[in-house]
Design a protein around this motif. Sequence first.
Motif, PDB file in Angstrom:
ATOM      1  N   GLN A 312       6.378  -0.502   2.209  1.00 26.82           N
ATOM      2  CA  GLN A 312       4.945  -0.184   2.164  1.00 26.82           C
ATOM      3  C   GLN A 312       4.633   0.791   1.041  1.00 26.82           C
ATOM      4  OE1 GLN A 312       2.856   0.451   5.949  1.00 26.82           O
ATOM      5  NE2 GLN A 312       4.817   0.198   6.944  1.00 26.82           N
ATOM      6  N   ARG A 315       4.870  -1.018  -2.479  1.00 27.11           N
ATOM      7  CA  ARG A 315       3.799  -1.943  -2.817  1.00 27.11           C
ATOM      8  C   ARG A 315       2.489  -1.198  -3.055  1.00 27.11           C
ATOM      9  NH1 ARG A 315       2.290  -6.321   1.351  1.00 27.11           N
ATOM     10  NH2 ARG A 315       4.515  -6.556   1.545  1.00 27.11           N
ATOM     11  N   LYS A 393      -4.401  -6.424   1.455  1.00 23.98           N
ATOM     12  CA  LYS A 393      -4.850  -7.301   2.537  1.00 23.98           C
ATOM     13  C   LYS A 393      -4.085  -7.016   3.830  1.00 23.98           C
ATOM     14  CE  LYS A 393      -4.695 -11.259   0.488  1.00 23.98           C
ATOM     15  NZ  LYS A 393      -4.805 -12.670   0.121  1.00 23.98           N
ATOM     16  N   HIS A 394      -2.774  -6.925   3.718  1.00 24.86           N
ATOM     17  CA  HIS A 394      -2.017  -6.540   4.907  1.00 24.86           C
ATOM     18  C   HIS A 394      -0.845  -5.668   4.539  1.00 24.86           C
ATOM     19  CE1 HIS A 394       0.250 -10.035   3.600  1.00 24.86           C
ATOM     20  NE2 HIS A 394      -0.793 -10.779   3.831  1.00 24.86           N
TER      21      HIS A 394
END
Lengths: 394, 253
Positions: A312, A315, A393-394
Amino acid sequence: MENLTFTQEVKPPDTKKGPVKWLKDNLFNTWYNTILTCLALVFLFFVFRGVLTWVFTQANWQVIPANLQIFSIGPYPLEQIWRVSYVIYGLAVLLGLSAGIWNGLTRQITVVIGCLGAIILLLPFATSIREQTLIATVILAVSFAIGRNKDNWKQWVVVGWVLSFPWTMMMLHGFGADTVSTTLWGGLLLTLILAAVGIVACFPLGVLLALGRRSQLPAIKWVSTVYIETVRGVPLIAILFMGNVLLPIFMAGDFQLDKVIRAMIALTLFSAAYMAENVRGGLQAIPQGQVEAAQAVGLTYPKATLFIVLPQALRAVIPAIVGQFISLFKDTSLVAIIGLLDLLGIGRSVLGNSEWTGLQAEVFLFIALIYFIFTYAMSHVSQKIEADLGVGKH
Amino acid sequence: MTENENITNDPIIICEDVHKWFDDFHVLKGITTTFKKGERAVICGPSGSGKSTFIRTINRLEEHQRGTIIVDGIELSNDLRNINLIRQEVGMVFQQFNLFPHLTNIKNITLGPIQVRKMSKKAAEEAALALLERMDIADQAYKYPAEISGGQQQRVAIARALAMEPKIMLFDEPTSALDPEMISEVLDVMRELAHSGMTMLVVTHEMGFAREVADRIMFFDEGVVIEEAAPADFFDNPQHERTKLFISQTLQH
Ligand SMILES: Nc1ncnc2c1ncn2[C@@H]1O[C@H](COP(=O)(O)OP(=O)(O)OP(=O)(O)O)[C@@H](O)[C@H]1O
Ligand SMILES: [Mg+2]
């Protein structure tokens, strides 16, 4: 009477615009915008007329094709050039297999590179270059065909990529009596090697430093912080000089690292500090609840970091990391200062040749174009990666 | 209230004089209690009374500084191995779900079994699909958490905890972050879980759920348990002024 349906299909309003409408809305929507647009057009006309006339009528581009080999590999001996070809063939195999196994982005990149190969074939390069490009392109295509849907080859291809670094270095250098000293490495070849090694090595080091700076253990935290802050406080040129001058003094005895390796170490150590700060920014954005949830299912600290926190965090900072890679790529040009003949260094040595004096503009423009092509490709790939990962987005 | 036929006499969590400070702030002031295998305890009390802190000490998301906590025969100490063993036996569900946003729902669930329990990927996925079926959201398996509703996310979170096959489940206000129409779907799942014999510690303000499911209600105030009783006694015959006030306030809603 006809039956009336109460729920009628409503189409979304047409928001697409033609180019004329776009021009009108954005450039000529008010009287002062119209004036500004006209002034800008006049300005651009004069600038571009100057540039274009120079490019097409005055510039002496002879210097580029005449020195193409020098720009590509520097003083690397011609009779050893098969080593470079073999490296390229090896990379073509890996790239082709990867494109076959992973679809999406890898495949797009491969197709682009394959097209570049085809373009080189069509251009009037020397026959030997075209021959080798043909072989490389064929290898690429064949490996792609072989790699298709070979999902179980994945880890072997990854191992292959990891091994491709030492293999490239050894291949270019050679063994035994028949070696090519790194002082003879140059041109785009050297630039790409320095950048690739720097990027690949500074990334894990930067991640470790970032984790270290957030560690609970005071010793690790302190060492990481001091390292990061010290390196960020020193210009890269100073670090390159130190690597060049001080390292040989510190290294006792006969064992001496060669100049290219010292430059690689300096670039890596320098970039790692910036990388660490980028990664730390990502780490700070991860809510505490993520770590707690990972701990609650029994993941240990290393596993929680590896599977939950780092993916996480990384990104979230892809743009910053790629920006760092791009800087590193351009910063490799500073090694010219310690006497290495990278792309920029080789450009200056070409200009030193009496045959080509006074052609600075042509040579530097050409070199700038090459840097631009590579950095733009990196930036483009990073945007693609973000889209693929669904960042945001996720 | 239905009688809990699963409750046993074996203690599974033993807390002895548990104290916890945040710096100088005394949050838990000597909690002594025992939870039995199969017991369903509901913990309630005003905001800031230490309910979350207490259940988080049980899987060591918070460290207690005095007293002892023994979970399933293992004492919680600084020994990392013990902590990891206990965390495998204790599932937890959070108010904010805390699903991993970069993983699909099914990967959220299989991560623990594969990485911690060393289950094969195939077995873990089968088990995860069965759990999602049980949670009534099998069709959401391959979506990302951000693509499903809050109630569905919380059920994925419950499935994630259950996938580790824990002996104890901790719930920290599992329905507080949900829109009203989604609360019941999560409570239904928890009710089903309760009837399957799971030992449950639930921090919640859902008094209907407490009355129906709990064997015992513990009332926290300023870091101490000031009253604990079976739901019937707790609601109909509260002893302390603070409890009476709290019940009258929550029942108004
Ligand atoms: N990490 C922390 N650092 C400092 N103080 C904290 C921390 N976590 C909680 N506290 C304090 O401890 C007290 C108890 O917190 P806790 O979260 O256990 O309360 P709670 O009963 O769960 O309340 P709520 O119903 O609002 O969730 C609160 O006053 C809170 O401010
Ligand atoms: Mg709480």
